[in-house]
Scaffold this motif. Structure first.
Motif, mmCIF file in Angstrom:
data_model
loop_
_atom_site.group_PDB
_atom_site.id
_atom_site.type_symbol
_atom_site.label_atom_id
_atom_site.label_comp_id
_atom_site.label_asym_id
_atom_site.label_seq_id
_atom_site.Cartn_x
_atom_site.Cartn_y
_atom_site.Cartn_z
ATOM 1 N N ALA A 26 0.776 -1.097 0.104
ATOM 2 C CA ALA A 26 0.086 -0.091 0.066
ATOM 3 C C ALA A 26 0.756 1.478 0.030
ATOM 4 O O ALA A 26 0.488 2.137 -0.504
ATOM 5 C CB ALA A 26 -0.858 -0.008 1.175
ATOM 6 N N THR A 27 1.944 1.420 0.717
ATOM 7 C CA THR A 27 2.840 2.583 0.706
ATOM 8 C C THR A 27 3.864 2.618 -0.414
ATOM 9 O O THR A 27 4.349 3.681 -0.536
ATOM 10 C CB THR A 27 3.370 2.404 2.055
ATOM 11 O OG1 THR A 27 4.377 1.220 2.118
ATOM 12 C CG2 THR A 27 2.553 2.719 3.352
ATOM 13 N N SER A 28 4.195 1.545 -1.019
ATOM 14 C CA SER A 28 4.871 1.582 -2.306
ATOM 15 C C SER A 28 4.486 2.478 -3.146
ATOM 16 O O SER A 28 5.210 3.095 -3.887
ATOM 17 C CB SER A 28 5.219 -0.060 -2.813
ATOM 18 O OG SER A 28 4.002 -0.381 -3.484
ATOM 19 N N ALA A 29 3.218 2.637 -3.635
ATOM 20 C CA ALA A 29 2.553 3.601 -4.465
ATOM 21 C C ALA A 29 2.878 5.067 -4.040
ATOM 22 O O ALA A 29 2.976 5.958 -4.877
ATOM 23 C CB ALA A 29 1.344 3.206 -4.968
ATOM 24 N N GLN A 30 2.735 5.242 -2.682
ATOM 25 C CA GLN A 30 2.824 6.412 -2.372
ATOM 26 C C GLN A 30 4.267 7.025 -2.128
ATOM 27 O O GLN A 30 4.504 8.230 -2.225
ATOM 28 C CB GLN A 30 2.289 6.625 -0.609
ATOM 29 C CG GLN A 30 0.791 6.182 -0.697
ATOM 30 C CD GLN A 30 0.569 6.119 1.037
ATOM 31 O OE1 GLN A 30 1.029 5.970 1.873
ATOM 32 N NE2 GLN A 30 -0.988 6.258 1.105
ATOM 33 N N LYS A 82 0.382 1.627 -13.997
ATOM 34 C CA LYS A 82 1.815 1.442 -13.832
ATOM 35 C C LYS A 82 2.417 2.669 -12.973
ATOM 36 O O LYS A 82 3.676 2.362 -12.633
ATOM 37 C CB LYS A 82 2.281 1.450 -15.286
ATOM 38 C CG LYS A 82 1.938 0.189 -15.976
ATOM 39 C CD LYS A 82 2.689 -0.038 -17.255
ATOM 40 C CE LYS A 82 2.282 -1.408 -17.850
ATOM 41 N NZ LYS A 82 2.622 -2.706 -17.424
ATOM 42 N N SER A 83 1.753 3.690 -12.631
ATOM 43 C CA SER A 83 2.365 4.794 -12.309
ATOM 44 C C SER A 83 1.352 5.638 -11.619
ATOM 45 O O SER A 83 0.297 5.818 -12.388
ATOM 46 C CB SER A 83 3.492 5.596 -12.843
ATOM 47 O OG SER A 83 3.924 6.645 -12.260
ATOM 48 N N LYS A 84 1.390 6.262 -10.247
ATOM 49 C CA LYS A 84 0.596 7.167 -10.088
ATOM 50 C C LYS A 84 0.407 8.813 -10.518
ATOM 51 O O LYS A 84 -0.407 9.408 -10.625
ATOM 52 C CB LYS A 84 0.660 7.399 -8.441
ATOM 53 C CG LYS A 84 1.838 8.066 -8.133
ATOM 54 C CD LYS A 84 1.900 8.217 -6.449
ATOM 55 C CE LYS A 84 3.008 9.153 -6.137
ATOM 56 N NZ LYS A 84 3.053 9.344 -4.621
ATOM 57 N N TYR A 85 1.646 8.723 -11.330
ATOM 58 C CA TYR A 85 2.181 10.182 -11.886
ATOM 59 C C TYR A 85 1.298 10.303 -13.271
ATOM 60 O O TYR A 85 1.473 9.202 -14.050
ATOM 61 C CB TYR A 85 3.509 10.587 -11.967
ATOM 62 C CG TYR A 85 4.138 10.739 -10.533
ATOM 63 C CD1 TYR A 85 4.038 11.943 -9.775
ATOM 64 C CD2 TYR A 85 4.814 9.875 -9.764
ATOM 65 C CE1 TYR A 85 4.418 11.915 -8.712
ATOM 66 C CE2 TYR A 85 5.360 9.740 -8.751
ATOM 67 C CZ TYR A 85 5.133 10.963 -7.890
ATOM 68 O OH TYR A 85 5.632 11.157 -6.634
#
Length: 138
Positions: A26-30, A82-85
């Motif tokens: 969960a925190t890896s995306a953050q 694939k990315s939050k950005y």
């Protein structure tokens, strides 16, 4: 009573251990770092912006956005996850509307996925050729 406390303690340990296993995911995306910038992108964006102001180009932008949304071109390949950005992509269209090249503002797996997804896309005929079509994909 003592047995009951041991069972309760064992149950708490299992719950905590399970929670710890899911927390890093969960925190890896953050904690994801922004992707490296593409130094050549600014020049392509300047070429895109140079197409304006032009009434035909502005009308085509609306038409091509509707076409992209109706055909869900950005949903092919599962690139959004694939990315939050976000990724900004510039597509180079020929006179028939076929994508001949693409460039993204960043270099990561999400950007590569979108470049691959749009590589064979066919848009409506643009008003000028070559035509640069820019889109921000979240």
């Amino acid at each position: 009573m003592r047995t009951h406390l041991y069972k309760l303690g064992a149950l708490c340990a299992i719950v905590l251990a399970t929670g710890c296993q899911t927390t890093p995911t969960a925190t890896s995306a953050q904690d994801e770092a922004p992707a490296p910038k593409n130094p050549e992108f600014a020049g392509e964006m300047a070429k895109f912006n140079a197409q304006f102001p032009n009434e035909k180009v502005a009308k085509y932008e609306e038409e091509s956005i509707r076409f992209n949304n109706a055909n869900k071109l950005d949903e092919k390949g599962g690139c959004h996850e694939k990315s939050k950005y976000p990724v900004t992509i510039i597509l180079l269209l020929d006179a028939s509307g076929k994508v001949t090249q693409s460039m993204t503002d960043v270099e990561n797996s999400k950007a590569q996925c979108f470049r691959n997804s749009y590589a064979s896309a066919q848009f409506p005929r643009p008003p000028i050729a070559p035509y640069r079509k820019a889109m921000q994909l979240r």
